[in-house]
Design a protein around this motif. Structure first.
Motif, mmCIF file in Angstrom:
data_model
loop_
_atom_site.group_PDB
_atom_site.id
_atom_site.type_symbol
_atom_site.label_atom_id
_atom_site.label_comp_id
_atom_site.label_asym_id
_atom_site.label_seq_id
_atom_site.Cartn_x
_atom_site.Cartn_y
_atom_site.Cartn_z
ATOM 1 N N LYS A 1 15.188 8.919 -3.516
ATOM 2 C CA LYS A 1 14.720 9.776 -4.600
ATOM 3 C C LYS A 1 14.439 11.179 -4.070
ATOM 4 N N ALA A 2 13.883 11.231 -2.854
ATOM 5 C CA ALA A 2 13.591 12.525 -2.243
ATOM 6 C C ALA A 2 14.891 13.262 -1.928
ATOM 7 N N HIS B 1 -2.017 4.219 5.771
ATOM 8 C CA HIS B 1 -0.991 3.862 4.791
ATOM 9 C C HIS B 1 -0.837 4.968 3.751
ATOM 10 N N ALA B 2 -1.963 5.537 3.314
ATOM 11 C CA ALA B 2 -1.911 6.601 2.307
ATOM 12 C C ALA B 2 -1.152 7.805 2.853
ATOM 13 N N PHE B 3 -1.369 8.111 4.152
ATOM 14 C CA PHE B 3 -0.684 9.269 4.759
ATOM 15 C C PHE B 3 0.820 9.007 4.835
ATOM 16 N N ILE B 4 1.190 7.813 5.223
ATOM 17 C CA ILE B 4 2.619 7.482 5.325
ATOM 18 C C ILE B 4 3.263 7.551 3.939
ATOM 19 N N ASP B 5 2.532 7.078 2.928
ATOM 20 C CA ASP B 5 3.046 7.137 1.559
ATOM 21 C C ASP B 5 3.334 8.588 1.157
ATOM 22 N N TRP B 6 2.427 9.486 1.543
ATOM 23 C CA TRP B 6 2.609 10.919 1.247
ATOM 24 C C TRP B 6 3.795 11.483 2.027
ATOM 25 N N LYS C 1 0.818 -1.213 0.000
ATOM 26 C CA LYS C 1 0.000 0.000 0.000
ATOM 27 C C LYS C 1 0.852 1.265 0.000
ATOM 28 N N ILE C 2 2.188 1.122 0.081
ATOM 29 C CA ILE C 2 3.047 2.300 0.139
ATOM 30 C C ILE C 2 3.983 2.274 -1.065
ATOM 31 N N ALA C 3 3.546 2.930 -2.128
ATOM 32 C CA ALA C 3 4.262 2.871 -3.412
ATOM 33 C C ALA C 3 5.664 3.454 -3.293
ATOM 34 N N ASN C 4 5.804 4.539 -2.508
ATOM 35 C CA ASN C 4 7.097 5.218 -2.417
ATOM 36 C C ASN C 4 8.153 4.405 -1.678
#
Lengths: 346, 287
Positions: free
Chosen positions: A297-298, A270-275, A100-103
């Motif tokens: 990458k960041a 999970h979406a928040f952590i990904d962000w 769920k965490i693409a990054n």
């Protein structure tokens, strides 16, 4: 006409449906530490529809206590990697669903594979930021910048030195000065002697980043221990200071974002952590003064002159860093007793 | 005496006393009992952490010399601050009570109470600005004096004493003032007419008669100063570690409430002991 009406209604329903699926997630973190930046929360809400509410802690112990006493109250919690195994062992946090965490794909394997974050055999904390506890000097007090930690014991700077009022940090700092492993201090007497010799040099202890900046700005201090993220903020704000990673080494820490086992809104969490590990978020945060990102990458997306790229991006510097491991309670208490004894002798 | 009271009087008495005692029970007795309970636990009883009743927290005080050393340091600080408050406050109260009359007295009183109107943290931080090297005090003195002085009191014991005296001085002034004002002026006149000198009047009449007020003020200063933690921490720097700051650390930094509570109760016991030992001495001095 009726068709348009139908379409409008359908669309309105769809919009209503999507907002109904929006959750309010609760984040537990230090105040002012990235997750609660207004723009970051606003961007997240706009992209996902989920809203974010923050609650804060002032010490790791307080954070653990809040997790223990308020099951279900939090969806994302910041945990320093040295505390992740304890939180996992107590059943306070659940495993991360990496799909769920693409990054997460852009986070180097040595960080995602960190033994402490993988407590219990699965990833329980997404590597978010890391940084150093080393020291910074007032550049107006030095002709050439020091390269050794011994500058703290230099009589030329007597009464112009500060370290943080924290037992663990003080003792690990002295462990580095005496050439020891910060996670397995063999010779505590050497640490005691080293700190006892440091005490007369100290003007005052500092407690918060704000304290530190005030003391430096007032010219009370020449050299003081400091955190890399805070140092980047102080330099950004125009204080004449420079962060130094001495040849003896520095203390490294790694912060992870975890999801409490009792969270009921894990998708939004999970979406928040990904962000939070998204390069777009990080580049903007770094401009305001942030610790180093765990996302390669960041980190690469930063401008060349950025503090985190210039100082912490140097592999030679990173090689000198000793990362903090969990500290057993008995050791912590022994350190505290030693630190209090040293302070009481003043 | 209460047996002689009529039932209606008793009811009235009850009505007058109940609010105060109810408040004391809720606001002081309950939290204090909770802390006493905490001080006997092995761990903070939040969540699932196991705990049991133990005396270890009290024993911890005796296992190292650190706590005893700091407690003694705090008591010395308390004595120093109390003495300074008495030396500064008592003459001031005397002048206010016996010499100045009318509007001037009201204005001076206002100045005495003024520190109470500002937040204590603000007071301490403003002292930090004044006492710091190159601060208000140093710049001001150098502007007036023909020679250069180097005043940097910040992060030293004198800085802590100055900050604490400023915070607690009004207690001594107010209590001494009330006691001094109650002394009948004709007593002093009579003594003077019989040829007593100023010092004799002070020693034989004014001081003994106003002693209860002075002692009350001194106790009001001494007790909180022994447990003070904010002033030493901000103004004391390296030398600012006291018994109070160690208790604060237990609650705030290391989250060991049981030990913090135990240390607090030891402080309470020691302070009560000091008061118990000194009160007969003072009562004799008064007689």
């Amino acid at each position: 006409m009726t068709r348009t009406m139908f379409h409008a209604t359908a669309m309105a329903l769809a919009v209503a449906g999507s907002t109904a699926g929006a959750d309010e997630i609760r984040v537990l973190n230090w105040q002012g530490y990235g997750t609660d930046a207004d723009w970051a929360v606003a961007a997240f809400t706009q992209a996902t529809g989920h809203t974010v509410v923050h609650e804060y802690f002032n010490s790791e112990q307080e954070m653990l206590t809040k997790l223990r006493t308020n099951p279900g109250a939090y969806d994302v919690v910041l945990i320093n990697a040295a505390f992740t195994p304890q939180a996992q062992a107590e059943g306070l946090i659940g495993p991360i669903d990496t799909a769920k965490i693409a990054n997460l794909a852009d986070v180097p394997a040595d960080l995602t594979g960190n033994a402490d974050l993988n407590a219990g055999g699965a990833l329980h904390g997404v590597p978010w930021t890391w940084g150093l506890t080393s020291f910074a000097v007032n550049t107006t007090a030095f002709d050439t910048l020091p390269t050794s930690i011994e500058v703290f014991w230099d009589p030329a700077h007597a009464g112009k030195v500060s370290i943080r009022d924290d037992a663990l940090e003080a003792i690990q700092f002295a462990a580095i000065a005496t050439g020891q492993d910060i996670n397995d201090i063999a010779d505590l007497d050497a640490v005691r002697d080293k700190l006892a010799a440091l005490m007369p040099q100290i003007r005052t202890y500092w407690g918060s980043e704000n304290d530190w900046n005030q003391f430096m700005a007032a010219g009370d201090l020449d050299v003081a221990t400091f955190w890399s993220g805070s140092a980047s903020r102080s330099m950004e704000s125009g204080l004449p200071v420079q962060f130094i990673v001495p040849e003896e080494g520095a203390i490294g820490w790694l912060d992870g974002l975890s999801i409490p086992a009792s969270s009921t809104r894990t998708d939004a969490a999970h979406a928040f952590i990904d962000w939070m590990i998204d390069p777009e978020f990080y580049v903007r945060w770094a401009a305001e003064g942030a610790p180093a990102s765990a996302n390669a990458k960041a980190a690469a997306a930063l401008p060349e002159d950025a503090f985190n790229k210039r100082v912490l991006g140097d592999p030679e510097v990173v090689a000198r860093v000793q990362f903090q491991r969990p500290v057993p309670d008995e050791t912590r208490e022994a350190y505290l007793a030693l630190w209090q004894e040293l302070k009481a002798a003043q | 005496m209460s047996a002689a009271l009529a039932p209606r009087d008793r009811l009235r008495l009850l009505g007058l006393l109940t609010p105060a005692y109810l408040w004391l029970t809720v606001a002081i007795f309950l939290p204090l009992s909770a802390m006493l309970f905490f001080s006997l636990l092995s761990d903070v009883p939040f969540g699932d952490a196991p705990w049991h009743v133990t005396a270890d927290n009290y024993l911890a005080f005796f296992q190292t010399t650190t706590y005893a050393k700091l407690l003694w340091k705090s008591i010395k600080l308390g004595l120093m601050v109390t003495l300074a408050c008495v030396l500064v406050g008592y003459p001031c109260a005397y002048v206010l009570a016996k010499t100045i009359r009318g509007r001037a007295r009201e204005a001076l009183f206002l100045l005495v109470i003024l520190p109470f109107w500002s937040n204590s943290l603000v007071r301490i931080f403003s002292w930090a600005i004044v006492l710091r090297g190159n601060g208000v005090l140093e710049v001001g003195l150098n502007a007036i004096l023909p020679f250069e002085v180097d005043v940097n009191l910040m992060f030293s014991t004198p800085a802590i004493v100055i900050g604490l005296v400023h915070s607690y001085l009004p207690y001594v002034i107010l209590t001494s003032y009330l006691a001094l004002q109650a002394i009948d002026d004709s007593l002093i006149d009579a003594a003077r007419s019989m040829g007593a000198g100023k010092l004799t009047i002070l020693r034989r009449i004014v001081l003994p008669l106003s002693l209860p007020g002075l002692v009350a003020g001194a106790v009001l200063v001494f007790v909180p100063v022994v447990g003070s933690f904010m002033e030493p921490r901000i103004l004391g720097g390296r030398v600012g570690t006291y018994y109070g700051t160690v208790i604060e650390d237990q609650f705030v930094a290391v989250f060991n409430w049981p030990l913090g509570a135990a240390l607090s109760f030891i402080l309470l016991a020691v302070v009560l002991l000091i008061l118990a030992v000194t009160s007969p001495v003072l009562r004799r001095a008064q007689a």
